[in-house]
Design a protein around this motif. Structure first.
Motif, short mmCIF file in Angstrom:
data_model
loop_
_atom_site.label_atom_id
_atom_site.label_comp_id
_atom_site.label_asym_id
_atom_site.label_seq_id
_atom_site.Cartn_x
_atom_site.Cartn_y
_atom_site.Cartn_z
N SER A 1 0.82 -1.22 0.00
CA SER A 1 0.00 0.00 0.00
C SER A 1 0.85 1.26 0.00
N ASP A 2 1.91 1.31 0.79
CA ASP A 2 2.75 2.51 0.83
C ASP A 2 3.38 2.77 -0.54
N LYS A 3 3.84 1.73 -1.21
CA LYS A 3 4.42 1.87 -2.54
C LYS A 3 3.40 2.43 -3.52
N ILE A 4 2.20 1.87 -3.52
CA ILE A 4 1.16 2.33 -4.45
C ILE A 4 0.79 3.78 -4.15
N ILE A 5 0.65 4.12 -2.89
CA ILE A 5 0.32 5.50 -2.51
C ILE A 5 1.42 6.45 -3.00
N ASP A 6 2.67 6.08 -2.79
CA ASP A 6 3.79 6.91 -3.28
C ASP A 6 3.76 7.03 -4.80
N ASP A 7 3.48 5.93 -5.48
CA ASP A 7 3.41 5.96 -6.95
C ASP A 7 2.29 6.89 -7.43
N ILE A 8 1.14 6.82 -6.77
CA ILE A 8 0.02 7.70 -7.14
C ILE A 8 0.39 9.15 -6.87
N LYS A 9 1.05 9.43 -5.76
CA LYS A 9 1.47 10.80 -5.46
C LYS A 9 2.42 11.33 -6.54
N LYS A 10 3.32 10.49 -7.03
CA LYS A 10 4.23 10.91 -8.11
C LYS A 10 3.45 11.29 -9.36
N LEU A 11 2.46 10.49 -9.71
CA LEU A 11 1.66 10.79 -10.89
C LEU A 11 0.86 12.08 -10.70
N VAL A 12 0.23 12.20 -9.54
CA VAL A 12 -0.57 13.40 -9.24
C VAL A 12 0.30 14.66 -9.32
N SER A 13 1.54 14.56 -8.88
CA SER A 13 2.41 15.75 -8.81
C SER A 13 2.77 16.31 -10.19
N VAL A 14 2.63 15.52 -11.23
CA VAL A 14 3.00 16.00 -12.58
C VAL A 14 1.79 16.17 -13.50
N CYS A 15 0.60 16.04 -12.95
CA CYS A 15 -0.62 16.19 -13.75
C CYS A 15 -1.43 17.39 -13.28
N GLU A 16 -2.06 18.05 -14.23
CA GLU A 16 -2.95 19.16 -13.89
C GLU A 16 -4.15 18.64 -13.09
N HIS A 17 -4.71 17.52 -13.56
CA HIS A 17 -5.84 16.88 -12.90
C HIS A 17 -5.62 15.37 -12.94
N THR A 18 -6.06 14.69 -11.88
CA THR A 18 -6.00 13.24 -11.84
C THR A 18 -7.32 12.71 -11.32
N VAL A 19 -7.92 11.80 -12.08
CA VAL A 19 -9.17 11.16 -11.69
C VAL A 19 -8.85 9.68 -11.48
N ILE A 20 -9.18 9.17 -10.30
CA ILE A 20 -8.81 7.81 -9.93
C ILE A 20 -10.07 7.01 -9.63
N VAL A 21 -10.18 5.85 -10.27
CA VAL A 21 -11.33 4.97 -10.05
C VAL A 21 -10.92 3.86 -9.09
N THR A 22 -11.76 3.63 -8.09
CA THR A 22 -11.54 2.53 -7.15
C THR A 22 -12.83 1.74 -7.05
N ASN A 23 -12.99 0.97 -6.00
CA ASN A 23 -14.16 0.11 -5.90
C ASN A 23 -14.57 -0.01 -4.44
N GLU A 24 -15.80 -0.38 -4.21
CA GLU A 24 -16.34 -0.61 -2.87
C GLU A 24 -16.49 -2.12 -2.70
N VAL A 25 -15.64 -2.70 -1.86
CA VAL A 25 -15.70 -4.15 -1.65
C VAL A 25 -15.71 -4.52 -0.17
N PHE A 26 -16.01 -3.57 0.68
CA PHE A 26 -15.81 -3.80 2.11
C PHE A 26 -17.09 -4.07 2.89
N SER A 27 -18.22 -4.17 2.26
CA SER A 27 -19.46 -4.21 3.05
C SER A 27 -20.16 -5.56 3.04
N ASP A 28 -19.48 -6.63 2.63
CA ASP A 28 -20.17 -7.91 2.55
C ASP A 28 -20.16 -8.70 3.86
N GLY A 29 -19.25 -8.36 4.79
CA GLY A 29 -19.24 -9.01 6.10
C GLY A 29 -18.76 -10.45 6.10
N ILE A 30 -18.14 -10.90 5.03
CA ILE A 30 -17.66 -12.28 4.93
C ILE A 30 -16.26 -12.38 5.52
#
Length: 185
Positions: free
Chosen positions: A114-143
């Protein structure tokens, strides 16, 4: 601006994100913007191939330059894709596939990424005017899941929280309806 788009499967997240990129980069190349689409999914079966094809068809007239990379996205040289002085507008599609690409490389399982991915995303964000990131909701199933899935979900939660923290706007799509969680429309 950084925007995080979340929600369940097939809820319109990609369409919403693509529309937002179009709004953030009026007139595309002729307006001084280079639209970049970071595709993080590795095609592993017929279903993923169909999903990729659907996304390609939908974007065909939107002036995107597609970058396919399922791990190490911090190494992408955004400048090399831009036209001269254009401003880069990046769409990252999506965090779950990027996480899978980082965690499951060949036969290796790399649990703490997670730390690596967060750092990678920060690098991309730092050189872009705008960044739109798609994620997902997978935490509510209770399994209760096995160790690998539990580790994946833990890392996924950390990444989503960090990106939401740095985002100017967070939108959750519920039944195709955008709900603004952070920021304004």
């Amino acid at each position: 601006m950084v925007a995080l788009i979340t929600g369940g499967n097939d809820n319109g997240k990609s369409e919403y994100a693509e529309d937002l990129v179009l709004k953030l980069s009026p007139f595309g190349e002729s307006g001084g913007y280079t639209r970049l689409y970071l595709a993080t999914m590795s095609a592993r079966d017929d279903e993923s191939l169909k999903r990729i094809e659907k996304h390609i068809l939908r974007r065909k007239d939107m002036e995107y330059i597609t970058i396919e990379k399922s791990c190490d996205v911090g190494t992408i040289d955004i400048e090399s894709y831009k036209e001269s002085d254009n401003k880069a507008v990046l769409l990252v599609e999506d965090i779950p596939n990027l996480l899978a690409g980082e965690m499951f490389q060949g036969t290796d399982f790399i649990p703490d990424v997670s730390d690596k991915i967060i750092d990678d995303i920060k690098k991309l964000v730092s050189v872009c005017e705008h960044t739109v990131i798609v994620t997902n909701e997978v935490f509510s199933d209770g399994i209760t899941y096995d160790e690998y899935t539990t580790t994946y979900l833990r890392e996924f939660g950390r990444i989503n929280q960090a990106i939401a923290g740095m985002a100017d706007k967070v939108v959750e799509l519920v039944c195709g309806i955008p709900l603004i969680v952070k920021g304004t429309e």
